[in-house]
Design a protein around this motif. Structure first.
Motif, PDB file in Angstrom:
ATOM      1  N   PRO A  51      30.563   6.841  53.648  1.00 36.56           N
ATOM      2  CA  PRO A  51      30.833   6.586  55.057  1.00 36.56           C
ATOM      3  C   PRO A  51      29.597   6.125  55.828  1.00 36.56           C
ATOM      4  O   PRO A  51      28.537   6.741  55.761  1.00 36.56           O
ATOM      5  N   GLY A  52      29.783   5.024  56.531  1.00 36.21           N
ATOM      6  CA  GLY A  52      28.714   4.414  57.304  1.00 36.21           C
ATOM      7  C   GLY A  52      28.165   3.146  56.672  1.00 36.21           C
ATOM      8  O   GLY A  52      27.301   2.488  57.240  1.00 36.21           O
ATOM      9  N   TYR A  53      28.676   2.787  55.494  1.00 31.37           N
ATOM     10  CA  TYR A  53      28.221   1.564  54.811  1.00 31.37           C
ATOM     11  C   TYR A  53      28.393   0.364  55.729  1.00 31.37           C
ATOM     12  O   TYR A  53      29.461   0.154  56.313  1.00 31.37           O
ATOM     13  N   CYS A  54      27.328  -0.418  55.862  1.00 32.00           N
ATOM     14  CA  CYS A  54      27.329  -1.592  56.729  1.00 32.00           C
ATOM     15  C   CYS A  54      26.653  -2.768  56.034  1.00 32.00           C
ATOM     16  O   CYS A  54      25.905  -2.600  55.071  1.00 32.00           O
ATOM     17  N   VAL A  55      26.891  -3.953  56.584  1.00 35.52           N
ATOM     18  CA  VAL A  55      26.315  -5.188  56.063  1.00 35.52           C
ATOM     19  C   VAL A  55      25.771  -5.982  57.244  1.00 35.52           C
ATOM     20  O   VAL A  55      26.379  -6.013  58.315  1.00 35.52           O
ATOM     21  N   LEU A  56      24.636  -6.624  57.040  1.00 35.01           N
ATOM     22  CA  LEU A  56      24.101  -7.584  57.996  1.00 35.01           C
ATOM     23  C   LEU A  56      24.313  -8.965  57.399  1.00 35.01           C
ATOM     24  O   LEU A  56      23.773  -9.275  56.334  1.00 35.01           O
ATOM     25  N   GLU A  86      18.565   1.841  61.421  1.00 31.70           N
ATOM     26  CA  GLU A  86      18.263   2.896  62.394  1.00 31.70           C
ATOM     27  C   GLU A  86      19.549   3.399  63.059  1.00 31.70           C
ATOM     28  O   GLU A  86      19.739   4.607  63.239  1.00 31.70           O
ATOM     29  N   ALA A  87      20.452   2.473  63.388  1.00 35.14           N
ATOM     30  CA  ALA A  87      21.727   2.853  64.008  1.00 35.14           C
ATOM     31  C   ALA A  87      22.600   3.629  63.029  1.00 35.14           C
ATOM     32  O   ALA A  87      23.217   4.644  63.391  1.00 35.14           O
ATOM     33  N   VAL A  88      22.661   3.173  61.782  1.00 34.04           N
ATOM     34  CA  VAL A  88      23.450   3.871  60.757  1.00 34.04           C
ATOM     35  C   VAL A  88      22.866   5.262  60.524  1.00 34.04           C
ATOM     36  O   VAL A  88      23.608   6.249  60.428  1.00 34.04           O
ATOM     37  N   PHE A  89      21.549   5.353  60.438  1.00 30.44           N
ATOM     38  CA  PHE A  89      20.889   6.647  60.216  1.00 30.44           C
ATOM     39  C   PHE A  89      21.270   7.637  61.312  1.00 30.44           C
ATOM     40  O   PHE A  89      21.674   8.776  61.028  1.00 30.44           O
ATOM     41  N   ALA A  90      21.150   7.215  62.569  1.00 29.07           N
ATOM     42  CA  ALA A  90      21.449   8.111  63.690  1.00 29.07           C
ATOM     43  C   ALA A  90      22.915   8.538  63.682  1.00 29.07           C
ATOM     44  O   ALA A  90      23.226   9.715  63.864  1.00 29.07           O
ATOM     45  N   ARG A 101      19.902  10.071  53.202  1.00 32.43           N
ATOM     46  CA  ARG A 101      18.983   8.934  53.336  1.00 32.43           C
ATOM     47  C   ARG A 101      19.785   7.645  53.392  1.00 32.43           C
ATOM     48  O   ARG A 101      21.000   7.658  53.283  1.00 32.43           O
ATOM     49  N   LEU A 102      19.053   6.517  53.511  1.00 30.60           N
ATOM     50  CA  LEU A 102      19.662   5.186  53.451  1.00 30.60           C
ATOM     51  C   LEU A 102      19.061   4.402  52.304  1.00 30.60           C
ATOM     52  O   LEU A 102      17.880   4.544  52.004  1.00 30.60           O
ATOM     53  N   ASN A 103      19.877   3.568  51.690  1.00 29.73           N
ATOM     54  CA  ASN A 103      19.391   2.573  50.732  1.00 29.73           C
ATOM     55  C   ASN A 103      19.614   1.207  51.355  1.00 29.73           C
ATOM     56  O   ASN A 103      20.675   0.943  51.929  1.00 29.73           O
ATOM     57  N   TYR A 104      18.624   0.343  51.252  1.00 29.69           N
ATOM     58  CA  TYR A 104      18.689  -1.018  51.769  1.00 29.69           C
ATOM     59  C   TYR A 104      18.663  -1.975  50.581  1.00 29.69           C
ATOM     60  O   TYR A 104      17.843  -1.808  49.683  1.00 29.69           O
ATOM     61  N   ARG A 121      23.524   7.673  51.944  1.00 31.11           N
ATOM     62  CA  ARG A 121      23.634   8.498  50.736  1.00 31.11           C
ATOM     63  C   ARG A 121      23.772   9.956  51.171  1.00 31.11           C
ATOM     64  O   ARG A 121      23.177  10.381  52.172  1.00 31.11           O
ATOM     65  N   TYR A 122      24.562  10.711  50.395  1.00 28.09           N
ATOM     66  CA  TYR A 122      24.942  12.062  50.771  1.00 28.09           C
ATOM     67  C   TYR A 122      24.686  13.046  49.635  1.00 28.09           C
ATOM     68  O   TYR A 122      24.784  12.691  48.459  1.00 28.09           O
TER      69      TYR A 122
END
Length: 173
Positions: A51-56, A86-90, A101-104, A121-122
């Motif tokens: 949950p929260g996976y995003c794409v630019l 940063e937005a996904v993290f918050a 954490r986040l993976n890019y 990541r959870y």
């Protein structure tokens, strides 16, 4: 019920926007676009197995690789990738206490239009998946209806997370 109640006419729209994601974002037809940033579009992922996976999505025509951009465009793209992260993290930090954490990633192996993946990541992930790249998850999990952003039984929950990320993007921009 909102956009999750699909009629037979809407099924064609889903097919169309997924076959040309950037064009659909530019036309305003991609229902998962959260914001237009300097370098492209911040998009909530079609699948939410994490949950929260995003794409630019880069908004530069013909850009397939990061090196296809000018240095100024590259700087904008990488800054926007960081802003989206940063937005996904918050948002994810407030959404699930198991957020770690986040993976890019910038891959480009399948879709030949420059884009970057932001994967939350959870700690609840099974060890065989948690300690490696997200692509280890089988397609049956990643692409399941249960995790499909628009048709999942959890679609309303995903909407809340998407809205939180969108609000963070607006606040940060």
């Amino acid at each position: 019920m909102g956009r999750h109640a699909q009629s037979s006419g809407d099924d064609l729209l889903l097919t169309d926007w997924r076959s040309d994601r950037l064009g659909a974002a530019r036309r305003g037809d991609n229902p998962l676009v959260m914001a237009k940033l300097n370098s492209g579009y911040a998009v909530f992922g079609d699948t939410q197995h994490l949950p929260g996976y995003c794409v630019l999505l880069s908004d530069v025509d013909g850009a397939d690789h990061l090196t296809d951009l000018t240095r100024a465009q590259r700087t904008d793209f990488l800054n926007d990738m960081g802003l989206l992260g940063e937005a996904v993290f918050a948002a994810c930090n407030g959404f699930d206490p198991a957020f770690r954490r986040l993976n890019y990633e910038i891959l480009g192996n399948s879709l030949h239009q420059l884009h970057a993946h932001i994967h939350p990541r959870y700690s609840w992930e099974a060890r065989e998946f948690r300690d490696g790249p997200v692509w280890r998850y089988p397609n049956e999990v990643r692409l399941s209806e249960e995790n499909d952003t628009l048709v999942s039984p959890r679609a309303e929950e995903f909407d809340q997370l998407r809205e939180a990320i969108t609000a963070e993007l607006a606040r940060l921009a």
